[in-house]
Design a protein around this motif. Structure first.
Motif, PDB file in Angstrom:
ATOM      1  N   PRO A   1       0.833 -12.380 -10.562  1.00 59.23           N
ATOM      2  CA  PRO A   1      -0.790 -12.464 -10.920  1.00 59.23           C
ATOM      3  C   PRO A   1      -1.490 -11.317 -10.257  1.00 59.23           C
ATOM      4  N   THR A   2      -2.427 -10.796 -10.868  1.00 60.41           N
ATOM      5  CA  THR A   2      -3.288  -9.712 -10.356  1.00 60.41           C
ATOM      6  C   THR A   2      -3.860  -9.898  -9.044  1.00 60.41           C
ATOM      7  N   LYS A   3      -4.319 -11.285  -8.805  1.00 56.39           N
ATOM      8  CA  LYS A   3      -5.022 -11.450  -7.695  1.00 56.39           C
ATOM      9  C   LYS A   3      -3.998 -11.617  -6.305  1.00 56.39           C
ATOM     10  N   ILE A   4      -2.923 -11.917  -6.513  1.00 58.21           N
ATOM     11  CA  ILE A   4      -1.753 -11.617  -5.499  1.00 58.21           C
ATOM     12  C   ILE A   4      -1.156 -10.372  -5.187  1.00 58.21           C
ATOM     13  N   GLN A   5      -1.422  -9.609  -6.230  1.00 58.07           N
ATOM     14  CA  GLN A   5      -0.884  -8.123  -5.909  1.00 58.07           C
ATOM     15  C   GLN A   5      -1.918  -7.263  -5.490  1.00 58.07           C
ATOM     16  N   ASP A   6      -3.293  -7.870  -5.840  1.00 56.86           N
ATOM     17  CA  ASP A   6      -4.482  -7.167  -5.033  1.00 56.86           C
ATOM     18  C   ASP A   6      -4.651  -7.661  -3.603  1.00 56.86           C
ATOM     19  N   GLY A   7      -4.427  -8.973  -3.398  1.00 57.26           N
ATOM     20  CA  GLY A   7      -4.483  -9.215  -1.991  1.00 57.26           C
ATOM     21  C   GLY A   7      -3.463  -8.433  -0.922  1.00 57.26           C
ATOM     22  N   VAL A   8      -2.371  -8.724  -1.451  1.00 54.48           N
ATOM     23  CA  VAL A   8      -1.109  -7.965  -0.706  1.00 54.48           C
ATOM     24  C   VAL A   8      -1.546  -6.605  -0.412  1.00 54.48           C
ATOM     25  N   MET A   9      -1.951  -5.832  -1.479  1.00 51.79           N
ATOM     26  CA  MET A   9      -2.130  -4.385  -1.300  1.00 51.79           C
ATOM     27  C   MET A   9      -3.334  -4.193  -0.411  1.00 51.79           C
ATOM     28  N   GLN A  10      -4.477  -4.755  -0.449  1.00 62.43           N
ATOM     29  CA  GLN A  10      -5.553  -4.705   0.233  1.00 62.43           C
ATOM     30  C   GLN A  10      -5.275  -4.989   1.856  1.00 62.43           C
TER      31      GLN A  10
ATOM     32  N   ALA B   1       0.796  -1.114   0.059  1.00 67.90           N
ATOM     33  CA  ALA B   1      -0.187  -0.070  -0.173  1.00 67.90           C
ATOM     34  C   ALA B   1       0.643   1.301  -0.048  1.00 67.90           C
ATOM     35  N   LEU B   2       2.000   1.082   0.141  1.00 63.41           N
ATOM     36  CA  LEU B   2       2.987   2.464  -0.120  1.00 63.41           C
ATOM     37  C   LEU B   2       3.736   2.271  -1.407  1.00 63.41           C
ATOM     38  N   ASP B   3       4.296   3.221  -1.722  1.00 61.33           N
ATOM     39  CA  ASP B   3       4.980   3.593  -3.095  1.00 61.33           C
ATOM     40  C   ASP B   3       6.221   2.531  -3.173  1.00 61.33           C
ATOM     41  N   GLY B   4       6.796   2.421  -2.116  1.00 58.65           N
ATOM     42  CA  GLY B   4       7.915   1.201  -2.068  1.00 58.65           C
ATOM     43  C   GLY B   4       7.235   0.008  -2.429  1.00 58.65           C
ATOM     44  N   GLY B   5       5.929  -0.406  -1.862  1.00 66.59           N
ATOM     45  CA  GLY B   5       5.474  -1.691  -2.341  1.00 66.59           C
ATOM     46  C   GLY B   5       5.195  -1.925  -3.558  1.00 66.59           C
ATOM     47  N   GLN B   6       4.732  -0.988  -4.471  1.00 66.87           N
ATOM     48  CA  GLN B   6       4.534  -1.039  -5.547  1.00 66.87           C
ATOM     49  C   GLN B   6       5.958  -1.096  -6.415  1.00 66.87           C
ATOM     50  N   LEU B   7       6.965  -0.506  -6.109  1.00 60.82           N
ATOM     51  CA  LEU B   7       8.386  -0.393  -6.794  1.00 60.82           C
ATOM     52  C   LEU B   7       8.598  -2.113  -6.533  1.00 60.82           C
ATOM     53  N   ALA B   8       8.367  -2.644  -5.347  1.00 57.25           N
ATOM     54  CA  ALA B   8       9.035  -3.966  -5.102  1.00 57.25           C
ATOM     55  C   ALA B   8       8.217  -4.904  -6.265  1.00 57.25           C
ATOM     56  N   PHE B   9       6.794  -4.624  -6.543  1.00 56.64           N
ATOM     57  CA  PHE B   9       6.280  -5.472  -7.688  1.00 56.64           C
ATOM     58  C   PHE B   9       6.932  -5.353  -8.828  1.00 56.64           C
ATOM     59  N   LEU B  10       7.322  -3.989  -9.048  1.00 58.99           N
ATOM     60  CA  LEU B  10       7.892  -3.717 -10.410  1.00 58.99           C
ATOM     61  C   LEU B  10       9.404  -4.506 -10.467  1.00 58.99           C
ATOM     62  N   LEU B  11       9.989  -4.441  -9.546  1.00 60.03           N
ATOM     63  CA  LEU B  11      11.125  -5.192  -9.280  1.00 60.03           C
ATOM     64  C   LEU B  11      11.099  -6.648  -9.796  1.00 60.03           C
ATOM     65  N   ILE B  12      10.207  -7.131  -9.032  1.00 60.81           N
ATOM     66  CA  ILE B  12       9.870  -8.857  -9.290  1.00 60.81           C
ATOM     67  C   ILE B  12       9.367  -8.937 -10.791  1.00 60.81           C
ATOM     68  N   GLU B  13       8.864  -8.070 -11.280  1.00 61.61           N
ATOM     69  CA  GLU B  13       8.361  -8.353 -12.635  1.00 61.61           C
ATOM     70  C   GLU B  13       9.621  -7.996 -13.610  1.00 61.61           C
ATOM     71  N   ALA B  14      10.538  -7.243 -13.410  1.00 63.15           N
ATOM     72  CA  ALA B  14      11.701  -7.031 -14.143  1.00 63.15           C
ATOM     73  C   ALA B  14      12.481  -8.271 -14.208  1.00 63.15           C
ATOM     74  N   ILE B  15      12.628  -8.978 -12.963  1.00 62.95           N
ATOM     75  CA  ILE B  15      13.475 -10.183 -12.434  1.00 62.95           C
ATOM     76  C   ILE B  15      12.905 -11.219 -13.497  1.00 62.95           C
ATOM     77  N   GLN B  16      11.695 -11.715 -13.166  1.00 57.91           N
ATOM     78  CA  GLN B  16      11.158 -12.652 -13.711  1.00 57.91           C
ATOM     79  C   GLN B  16      10.597 -12.684 -15.005  1.00 57.91           C
ATOM     80  N   GLY B  17      10.379 -11.222 -15.754  1.00 61.80           N
ATOM     81  CA  GLY B  17       9.919 -11.140 -16.880  1.00 61.80           C
ATOM     82  C   GLY B  17       8.393 -10.903 -17.127  1.00 61.80           C
ATOM     83  N   LYS B  18       7.807 -11.018 -16.045  1.00 60.22           N
ATOM     84  CA  LYS B  18       6.231 -11.039 -16.128  1.00 60.22           C
ATOM     85  C   LYS B  18       5.715 -10.447 -14.845  1.00 60.22           C
ATOM     86  N   PRO B  19       4.657  -9.740 -14.835  1.00 63.28           N
ATOM     87  CA  PRO B  19       4.144  -9.358 -13.267  1.00 63.28           C
ATOM     88  C   PRO B  19       3.481 -10.413 -12.404  1.00 63.28           C
TER      89      PRO B  19
END
Length: 363
Positions: free
Chosen positions: A325-334, A305-323
């Motif tokens: 799953p939306t369900k996981i991201q939404d669950g973590v953020m909520q 829920a912080l900017d750093g958390g969203q940047l962490a998701f982007l870092l994971i996406e950059a490392i594994q080449g894909k984001p």
């Protein structure tokens, strides 16, 4: 008026943060369909060509909305100007822009204060000021009769002098003498008061009496020698505040048990800001810079829920080449958002209960 000034400071810092996100998106051609200051019911709103601008009921917050997940949006899902369809670097710029805006704003606040008001210094006077006494009637300070505004001139016959070292000496005497009586010489108005206080044994094994200590004296300001010195001195002060904030956060994480009670919510921040506005309005620039740096550092932490958390998701996406799953991201953020809201409510209730006016209702 001082309370309104403090609230205005927080509102401006939030606007700056959200404006950073908004401008970073719009300057890259990314759609942003909402820009709101505050949360809750809409008080005022204006519909621009692409964005709805709104002021909401509760000013201690704000957000920039994107049409990516807006069910009412008429923008095609594959539009390249939707945030989610942009390259990782573009999205990272938008997400981190709020933090960058707060840091830049803090620096220019300090330059403004130094340039127009002068470099802050402190004119020490004898003793150590007690600006606040714990509201708990069972605290050692309350039992001994210490009152807010007292100035401790000596402890066990040792004069505290006219420097920051006086606070260190007084704290050492209190911490190293738990359950032992200490003689204090106080100045209360025009009177000299002699009393004894017995520090209680704290959880850390050190003595404590339940007071906040501050240097005794007055803030003085010295003019600088021109705009270049204002920018240079502002940079030095910005570095000092940033380092101290980061160190304070590190101590909170590494020694949470002893420092958790020092965490302040918006109510306490407003109270501190109101006192500054009432006693030394020029210091509001430095207060705003301090809060702005804190806001930036906290937001960049890799927490949901912080900017750093969203940047962490982007870092994971950059490392594994894909984001992820939306369900996981939404669950973590909520989950993170609920935890932050819960913490915010707890701090608001805690700080409100500790306000002097509220305390007097129960005395």
């Amino acid at each position: 008026m001082s309370v309104l000034a403090a609230i205005a400071v927080l509102a401006v810092l939030i606007v700056v943060h959200e404006l950073g996100h908004f401008l970073a998106a719009r300057l890259q051609g990314i759609y942003a369909n909402r820009f709101s200051v505050g949360f809750g019911p809409v008080l005022l709103k204006y519909q621009g060509s692409e964005t709805e601008y709104a002021i909401r009921a509760f000013p201690l917050g704000g957000f920039v909305g994107f049409p990516d997940d807006d069910p009412d949006s008429t923008i095609p899902p594959n539009d390249p100007n939707l945030l989610r369809n942009r390259p990782i670097l573009d999205r990272a710029i938008v997400i981190s822009a709020g933090v960058i805006a707060n840091l830049i704003f803090a620096y220019f606040l300090l330059v403004t204060q130094i340039g127009f008001v002068g470099v802050q210094d402190f004119n020490y006077q004898p003793g150590v000021l007690v600006p606040e006494v714990a509201s708990d009637i069972s605290s050692a300070a309350t039992k001994a009769g210490i009152k807010p505004g007292d100035i401790v001139l000596a402890v066990e016959g040792k004069q505290l002098g006219e420097s920051q070292a006086g606070i260190t000496l007084l704290m050492q005497e209190i911490q190293t003498h738990p359950n032992e009586s200490l003689a204090l010489d106080l100045k209360r108005g025009d009177q000299i008061v002699n009393l004894k206080v017995t520090p209680e044994l704290g959880k850390d094994g050190k003595g404590q009496i339940g007071v906040r200590l501050s240097p005794n004296g007055k803030v003085v300001r010295k003019p600088v020698g021109g705009i270049v010195q204002a920018f240079t001195t502002g940079a030095e002060e910005f570095q000092r505040i940033t380092v101290l904030t980061a160190q304070g956060l590190g101590q909170l994480v590494s020694n949470f048990g002893e420092t958790a009670d020092q965490i302040a919510g918006p109510v306490k921040i407003v109270e501190i800001g109101a006192n500054i506005a009432k006693n030394d309005a020029a210091s509001l620039f430095q207060f705003a810079a301090l809060i702005s740096v804190n806001l930036a550092i906290i937001n960049i932490l890799p927490l949901p829920a912080l900017d750093g958390g969203q940047l962490a998701f982007l870092l994971i996406e950059a490392i594994q080449g894909k984001p992820l799953p939306t369900k996981i991201q939404d669950g973590v953020m909520q989950t993170g958002l609920m935890l932050l809201l819960g913490l915010g409510i707890f701090l608001i209730v805690k700080d409100t209960a500790n306000l002097e006016g509220i305390q007097q209702l129960f005395r």
